[in-house]
Design an enzyme around this catalytic site. Structure first.
Site, short mmCIF file in Angstrom:
data_model
loop_
_atom_site.label_atom_id
_atom_site.label_comp_id
_atom_site.label_asym_id
_atom_site.label_seq_id
_atom_site.Cartn_x
_atom_site.Cartn_y
_atom_site.Cartn_z
N ARG A 1 40.30 -51.46 -45.45
CA ARG A 1 41.16 -52.90 -45.80
C ARG A 1 42.80 -52.41 -45.58
O ARG A 1 43.49 -53.49 -45.20
CB ARG A 1 41.09 -52.96 -47.39
CG ARG A 1 39.58 -53.72 -47.63
CD ARG A 1 39.45 -53.89 -49.15
NE ARG A 1 40.21 -54.88 -49.60
CZ ARG A 1 40.28 -55.16 -50.89
NH1 ARG A 1 39.60 -54.24 -51.80
NH2 ARG A 1 41.11 -56.07 -51.59
N ASN B 1 47.41 -59.15 -56.64
CA ASN B 1 46.85 -58.59 -55.59
C ASN B 1 47.35 -57.34 -55.34
O ASN B 1 48.29 -56.82 -55.80
CB ASN B 1 47.99 -59.43 -54.40
CG ASN B 1 47.50 -61.01 -54.31
OD1 ASN B 1 46.37 -61.15 -54.68
ND2 ASN B 1 48.07 -61.79 -53.83
N ASP C 1 47.95 -55.80 -52.15
CA ASP C 1 48.32 -55.85 -50.83
C ASP C 1 49.98 -55.43 -50.66
O ASP C 1 50.38 -54.93 -49.44
CB ASP C 1 48.16 -57.18 -50.00
CG ASP C 1 48.88 -58.34 -50.71
OD1 ASP C 1 49.98 -58.29 -51.21
OD2 ASP C 1 48.16 -59.29 -50.50
N HIS D 1 46.60 -55.22 -60.78
CA HIS D 1 45.39 -54.49 -60.25
C HIS D 1 45.45 -53.44 -59.47
O HIS D 1 44.93 -53.00 -58.49
CB HIS D 1 44.29 -55.54 -59.49
CG HIS D 1 44.02 -56.78 -60.51
ND1 HIS D 1 43.32 -57.99 -60.26
CD2 HIS D 1 43.75 -56.70 -61.83
CE1 HIS D 1 43.06 -58.55 -61.05
NE2 HIS D 1 43.30 -57.83 -62.20
N THR E 1 45.38 -68.37 -57.14
CA THR E 1 44.64 -67.81 -57.98
C THR E 1 43.14 -68.75 -58.57
O THR E 1 43.47 -69.61 -58.77
CB THR E 1 45.04 -66.84 -59.03
OG1 THR E 1 44.00 -66.25 -59.72
CG2 THR E 1 45.84 -67.74 -60.18
N ASN F 1 47.91 -74.61 -55.35
CA ASN F 1 46.35 -74.17 -54.90
C ASN F 1 45.92 -75.39 -54.11
O ASN F 1 45.97 -76.36 -54.35
CB ASN F 1 45.62 -73.80 -56.33
CG ASN F 1 44.55 -72.89 -56.07
OD1 ASN F 1 43.83 -73.35 -54.82
ND2 ASN F 1 44.09 -71.97 -56.57
N GLU G 1 42.84 -75.90 -54.09
CA GLU G 1 41.80 -76.61 -54.78
C GLU G 1 42.01 -76.71 -56.22
O GLU G 1 42.89 -75.93 -56.79
CB GLU G 1 40.42 -75.81 -54.68
CG GLU G 1 39.94 -75.77 -53.08
CD GLU G 1 38.92 -74.66 -52.74
OE1 GLU G 1 38.47 -74.24 -53.84
OE2 GLU G 1 38.65 -74.70 -51.67
#
Ligand code: OAD
Length: 244
Positions: free
Chosen positions: A77, A109, A111, A126, A194, A219, A221
């Site tokens: 990753r 995230n 990243d 996280h 999110t 978002n 959705e």
């Protein structure tokens, strides 16, 4: 999906943004989607690794059972991430540092793209794929973008693991508490990209709302958090956030 245009961001939301001084931004995988980072839910190649669902390979038990296997997945990753760059959403959020008196970015995230875009105050709930942590003494070491990662701890010589929160593990000490404190003090809270399914992160907009903040979601959705939000902007983060 009918995406948001600059002209249909309501005057009321614009007023709330102009009046805001303490702002909390909660981000999830969707904010990095347009940089090429796959999201966890709704497809994407991070959902399964060698036939194992991500919540199995990314679980606390795997560290004791198969640490090399966990590293194999995280190295893969990290390798993918090396070539990826922040998108207009990360960049707009970084610019908000100059716009609001207090800005805290809370991300789920790992990243590092918010920091790469220039965001300074980032709470990583996280952990980070760009850090490693000793399984014994908890010493942390940055992983360079250009050099091989360290394989044993420089302090005690034991094995290193990714400094990320795996399924079944606690969040880094103090991280959520710090985020919750900021949520309780903000007057405007953005919830960007999110699914709102993973707690305690998903509880932050509710804390902000209960403390009287205006909450705005971005978002493509609807999510379970949409019901908490005063404004729901339907569209991709990279397109909508710069309009704000
Ligand atoms: P998810 O993969 O659960 O959700 C991604 C969200 O981003 C969805 O709601 C999508 O609709 C939305 N999305 C997709 N493309 C988007 C775009 N271009 N702009 C804006 N939104 C977009 O990711 P998270 O909510 O971040 O935890 O997942 C939370 C946690 O679940 C992760 O941090 C990870 C995972 O288990 C750990 O690994 C500990």
């Amino acid at each position: 999906m009918q995406s948001v245009l600059s002209s249909n961001i309501s005057a009321e939301l614009r007023r709330r943004i102009n009046d805001a001084s303490r702002v909390l931004v909660l981000t999830g995988a969707g904010v990095s989607a347009e940089s090429g980072v796959p999201t966890f839910r709704g497809g994407g190649n991070s959902a399964v690794w060698k036939g194992m669902p991500f919540d199995v390979i990314s679980s606390a038990g795997m560290v004791s059972r198969d640490l090399p296997g966990v590293w194999e997945w995280f190295d893969y990753r990290r390798e993918l991430l090396k070539s990826l760059t922040p998108n207009p959403a990360h960049e707009a959020i970084a610019r908000w540092q100059d716009r609001f008196r207090g800005l805290t970015v809370v991300t789920q995230n790992i990243d590092g793209l918010h920091q790469l875009a220039g965001s300074k105050k980032v709470i990583e709930l996280h952990g980070s794929i760009w850090r490693t942590r000793c399984v014994t003494c908890n010493s942390r070491f940055a992983i360079s973008r250009t050099e091989e990662r360290r394989s044993v701890c420089a302090d005690c010589g034991d094995r290193l693991r990714p400094d990320v929160v795996l399924f079944g593990e606690m969040l880094p000490p103090g991280a959520f508490e710090m985020a919750a404190e900021q949520a309780a003090q903000c007057d405007l809270c953005f919830v960007i990209g999110t699914s709102g399914l993973v707690y305690p992160a998903a509880g932050l907009p509710e804390i902000a709302k209960a403390a009287g903040a205006c909450v705005c979601e971005v978002n493509p959705e609807r999510t379970p958090l949409s019901f908490v939000c005063d404004f729901v902007l339907t569209g991709k983060a990279g397109e909508v956030v710069p309009l704000l």
